[in-house]
Write a protein that holds these residues in place. Structure first.
Motif, mmCIF file in Angstrom:
data_model
loop_
_atom_site.group_PDB
_atom_site.id
_atom_site.type_symbol
_atom_site.label_atom_id
_atom_site.label_comp_id
_atom_site.label_asym_id
_atom_site.label_seq_id
_atom_site.Cartn_x
_atom_site.Cartn_y
_atom_site.Cartn_z
ATOM 1 N N UNK A 54 4.315 -9.839 -32.661
ATOM 2 C CA UNK A 54 5.731 -9.492 -32.280
ATOM 3 C C UNK A 54 7.067 -9.781 -33.025
ATOM 4 N N UNK A 55 7.051 -11.063 -33.598
ATOM 5 C CA UNK A 55 8.031 -11.248 -34.362
ATOM 6 C C UNK A 55 8.249 -10.284 -35.327
ATOM 7 N N UNK A 56 7.301 -9.811 -36.058
ATOM 8 C CA UNK A 56 7.239 -8.565 -37.056
ATOM 9 C C UNK A 56 7.682 -7.497 -36.444
ATOM 10 N N UNK A 57 7.448 -6.976 -35.387
ATOM 11 C CA UNK A 57 7.721 -5.773 -34.502
ATOM 12 C C UNK A 57 9.513 -5.895 -34.451
ATOM 13 N N UNK A 58 9.791 -7.146 -34.246
ATOM 14 C CA UNK A 58 11.418 -7.309 -33.975
ATOM 15 C C UNK A 58 12.132 -7.162 -35.207
ATOM 16 N N UNK A 64 2.944 -0.010 -30.784
ATOM 17 C CA UNK A 64 4.304 -0.391 -30.303
ATOM 18 C C UNK A 64 5.330 0.561 -30.833
ATOM 19 N N UNK A 65 5.327 0.606 -32.087
ATOM 20 C CA UNK A 65 6.263 1.447 -32.619
ATOM 21 C C UNK A 65 5.943 3.140 -32.553
ATOM 22 N N UNK A 66 4.669 3.461 -32.394
ATOM 23 C CA UNK A 66 4.292 4.679 -31.768
ATOM 24 C C UNK A 66 4.572 5.384 -30.837
#
Length: 344
Positions: free
Chosen positions: A187-191, A309-311
């Protein structure tokens, strides 16, 4: 003129800390009075933060929990609680609002705890809402505390069980915490890739020890993530059936209930409909086979989580994201009534 800093003392759950923020509530660091640890935001002035906490400790005229104003320092992004051994802790970014630097920080009561500001600029009522800022919680905190408590209660037994590879409650909580930390790393990578996303970890719900491993809020909607750490396991999903090494598990049912309850509580807190979708995140499994996807709960492996999540189709704008996040970070949002509890 640069904003000043405020120092507030926070004591709860066995912790005793000084939190340093700008007057508009943007946290720039914290100091642990028990361990002596000091954590400063990446863009904050470390000398100013250290000086602020030192001045607080040296001031004999201040009582526990009082707020004091110190020398100016450049504003920094709000930060989630980091630790030296948790380099993947997610950082929450928020632009500071323009405020009158001569006023005390909004939302900080005389006790040094977070309080709800008055509506419409009116004076707050005599009884203010006292709440914990869940943005400071570390992933796996609830599970880790349970593991530590069990280990301290029976240190010899725990050591022997580890040596012999015996599965105990302490091990289950510890492995669970490890899984939640691994998911937090993703999730840190997502942010980092898309700072519009907001994440909260280890959200305590109700008074029966329940918690939400991760709540993810962003343009692609709101999701409650349930990390399931099964190292080397074979996971099979077919409709409403979730099996680990051939053993049926209630993960889908639990995730569904968790999402429904989160949706109800966030809707009540924000005054607008908030749809929360449950996601079960297998961690460490050697094999994940989804024969038939569940209808209302998603199953996504840890390594696919960021791209998944990005998709997601964008359904929330910046205003909606911030409104849900601000409600979700308040511990009072998650205090349930009897009607909110699962039926036994």
């Amino acid at each position: 003129m640069e904003p000043k800093l405020t120092v507030t003392r926070w004591r709860r759950y066995g912790k005793d800390r000084l939190y340093v923020s700008t007057v508009d509530g943007v946290r720039v660091g914290w100091h642990d009075l028990v361990s002596g640890e000091m954590h400063v935001g990446a863009t904050a002035d470390r000398d100013a933060v250290v000086a602020a906490t030192a001045h607080w400790r040296e001031s004999a005229s201040l009582t526990a929990g009082e707020v004091m104003v110190t020398q100016p320092v450049a504003a920094a992004p709000a930060i989630a609680e980091p630790t030296s051994d948790d380099p993947l802790a997610a950082v929450q970014l928020r632009e500071p609002a323009a405020v009158d630097v001569g006023k005390p920080p909004e939302g900080i009561g005389p006790s040094g705890r977070q309080t709800s500001p008055a509506v419409g600029g009116e004076e707050p009522a005599a009884a203010v809402e006292d709440w914990e800022d869940l943005a400071l919680r570390r992933a796996g905190a609830e599970a880790r505390e349970q593991a530590v408590a069990l280990r301290q209660a029976a240190p010899v037994r725990t050591f022997v069980a580890r040596v012999l590879g015996v599965h105990t409650d302490e091990r289950a909580w510890r492995v669970g915490a490890d899984g939640e930390e691994k998911v937090a790393g993703q999730l840190a990578k997502l942010i980092k890739r898309d700072p519009r996303w907001r994440v909260l970890h280890a959200i305590p719900v109700g008074d029966r020890g329940s918690d939400i491993d991760h709540l993810v809020i962003g343009p692609g909607a709101v999701y409650s993530l349930n990390a399931k750490h099964h190292r080397g396991a074979k996971v099979w999903v077919g409709g409403n059936t979730f099996m680990v090494n051939g053993q049926r598990q209630p993960y889908l049912r639990n995730s569904r209930h968790e999402a429904e309850r989160a949706s109800k509580l966030l809707t009540g807190a924000t005054g607008r409909p908030v749809v929360v979708t449950g996601v079960v995140v297998p961690v460490g499994a050697d094999e994940l086979v989804i024969k038939q996807a569940p209808t209302d709960v998603h199953v996504v492996s840890r390594m696919r989580l960021v791209k998944w999540l990005q998709a997601r189709p964008e359904v929330l704008d910046a205003t909606a994201i911030e409104a849900v996040y601000e409600a979700a970070r308040r511990s009072t949002t998650w205090q349930t009534t009897k009607a909110d509890r699962p039926q036994s």
